[in-house]
Motif scaffolding. Structure first.
Motif, PDB file in Angstrom:
ATOM      1  N   SER A  13       0.826  -1.215   0.000  1.00 48.85           N
ATOM      2  CA  SER A  13       0.000   0.000   0.000  1.00 48.85           C
ATOM      3  C   SER A  13       0.853   1.256   0.000  1.00 48.85           C
ATOM      4  N   TYR A  53       0.483   5.766  -0.565  1.00 51.99           N
ATOM      5  CA  TYR A  53      -0.472   6.855  -0.404  1.00 51.99           C
ATOM      6  C   TYR A  53       0.157   8.192  -0.782  1.00 51.99           C
ATOM      7  N   TYR A 101      -0.645  12.223   0.233  1.00 51.60           N
ATOM      8  CA  TYR A 101      -1.384  13.184   1.049  1.00 51.60           C
ATOM      9  C   TYR A 101      -0.906  14.588   0.714  1.00 51.60           C
ATOM     10  N   GLN A 123      -0.752  18.375   2.920  1.00 51.26           N
ATOM     11  CA  GLN A 123      -0.874  18.916   4.271  1.00 51.26           C
ATOM     12  C   GLN A 123      -0.891  20.433   4.189  1.00 51.26           C
ATOM     13  N   MET A 175      -5.356  22.013   8.627  1.00 54.66           N
ATOM     14  CA  MET A 175      -6.260  21.035   8.009  1.00 54.66           C
ATOM     15  C   MET A 175      -5.756  19.603   8.109  1.00 54.66           C
ATOM     16  N   GLY A 176      -4.583  19.423   8.652  1.00 54.02           N
ATOM     17  CA  GLY A 176      -4.086  18.064   8.787  1.00 54.02           C
ATOM     18  C   GLY A 176      -3.733  17.447   7.451  1.00 54.02           C
ATOM     19  N   LEU A 177      -3.554  16.157   7.466  1.00 54.05           N
ATOM     20  CA  LEU A 177      -3.214  15.403   6.260  1.00 54.05           C
ATOM     21  C   LEU A 177      -4.497  14.969   5.563  1.00 54.05           C
ATOM     22  N   LEU A 180      -6.010  12.821   2.228  1.00 55.39           N
ATOM     23  CA  LEU A 180      -5.637  11.797   1.272  1.00 55.39           C
ATOM     24  C   LEU A 180      -6.043  12.210  -0.139  1.00 55.39           C
ATOM     25  N   TYR A 235      -4.613   6.728  -3.316  1.00 58.45           N
ATOM     26  CA  TYR A 235      -3.837   5.651  -2.743  1.00 58.45           C
ATOM     27  C   TYR A 235      -3.836   4.459  -3.690  1.00 58.45           C
ATOM     28  N   LYS A 254      -9.270   6.871  -5.558  1.00 60.32           N
ATOM     29  CA  LYS A 254      -9.358   8.250  -5.119  1.00 60.32           C
ATOM     30  C   LYS A 254      -9.502   8.330  -3.611  1.00 60.32           C
ATOM     31  N   GLY A 255      -8.915   9.392  -3.065  1.00 60.70           N
ATOM     32  CA  GLY A 255      -9.076   9.693  -1.658  1.00 60.70           C
ATOM     33  C   GLY A 255     -10.053  10.831  -1.472  1.00 60.70           C
ATOM     34  N   PHE A 279       3.042  14.644   0.881  1.00 65.83           N
ATOM     35  CA  PHE A 279       3.724  13.514   1.499  1.00 65.83           C
ATOM     36  C   PHE A 279       3.285  12.211   0.848  1.00 65.83           C
ATOM     37  N   GLN A 284       1.712   3.848   9.292  1.00 71.67           N
ATOM     38  CA  GLN A 284       2.228   4.402   8.048  1.00 71.67           C
ATOM     39  C   GLN A 284       3.623   4.981   8.248  1.00 71.67           C
ATOM     40  N   PHE A 340       6.218   7.711   6.434  1.00 67.94           N
ATOM     41  CA  PHE A 340       6.126   8.837   5.526  1.00 67.94           C
ATOM     42  C   PHE A 340       7.484   9.213   4.942  1.00 67.94           C
TER      43      PHE A 340
END
Lengths: 109, 111
Positions: free
Chosen positions: A31, A33, A35, A37, A41-43, A45, A48, A57-58, A90, A98, A100
């Motif tokens: 897997s 991904y 992202y 940032q 708002m944080g990470l 997606l 993936y 799609k994320g 990221f 995970q 990074f």
């Protein structure tokens, strides 16, 4: 053992230009991904890939495309960059937790 | 829909002043709650995974705990090098391979 690597580290684009962000892993995980940032708002997606040959799609896929080239590599493409895509990107791989990469800092003028 | 909310947004402590960071979550079938540390200009670094209510994990000055609705990251006698952003994330049964992240708590520890 580099883990997760990303190139480039920094990039400045003009609106409408295209570019590809590269991600590679040497941890042999299925897997991968992408992202973004943004402050406060944080990470979030973008896309993936659960395994080689599959992508999904994320939360925020619009304006992006991805390619899972092989088990090691997962690239993110911006076809026509917009200022709203200014962010830190990221790449991550997933065992259970995970891991990074160091990130790509992209500015779109 | 899986959600994660972290509080406070920022926390300023004196060295040695213990405190806690909060992570409230809603998830359908918890498969894991994760804590990460992120230093400026770097990617997040994994700290802990918690799987069920009542579980606790420790690492140096950090201890993570879990209830059915919240997780806490307790910081005991922090040092300036503990200054970072701490991210909480969850993975549930309906999300497949997806992990949902909170916005993080920025911790500043002053000597």
């Amino acid at each position: 053992n580099a883990g997760v690597t990303q190139t480039p580290k920094f990039q400045v684009l003009k609106t409408g230009q295209s570019m590809t962000l590269q991600c590679a892993q040497d941890m042999n995980h299925n897997s991968m991904y992408w992202y973004r940032q943004d402050p406060g708002m944080g990470l979030r997606l973008i896309y993936y890939s659960a395994s080689e040959g599959t992508t999904d799609k994320g939360e925020v896929p619009n304006g992006y495309n991805v390619s899972r080239l092989n088990k090691r590599e997962f690239s993110l493409r911006l076809e026509s960059a917009a200022p709203s895509q200014t962010s830190v990107y990221f790449c991550a791989i997933q065992a259970h937790e995970q891991f990074f990469g160091p990130g790509t800092r992209l500015t779109v003028l | 829909e899986d959600q994660v909310t972290q509080s406070p947004e920022a926390l300023r402590l004196q060295e040695g002043e213990s405190s806690s960071l909060n992570c409230s979550y809603t998830v359908s079938g918890l498969r894991g709650l994760f804590w990460y540390r992120q230093d400026p200009g770097k990617g997040p670094e994994f700290l802990f995974t918690l799987y069920s209510a009542g579980e606790e994990k420790e690492k140096e000055r950090l201890k993570a705990t879990l209830t059915k609705k919240e997780s806490f990251l307790h910081i005991t006698a922090p040092k300036p090098e503990d200054s970072a952003t701490y991210l909480c994330a969850v993975r549930g049964n309906t999300g497949g391979f997806k992990t949902i992240f909170g916005a993080g708590t920025r911790l500043f520890v002053k000597a």
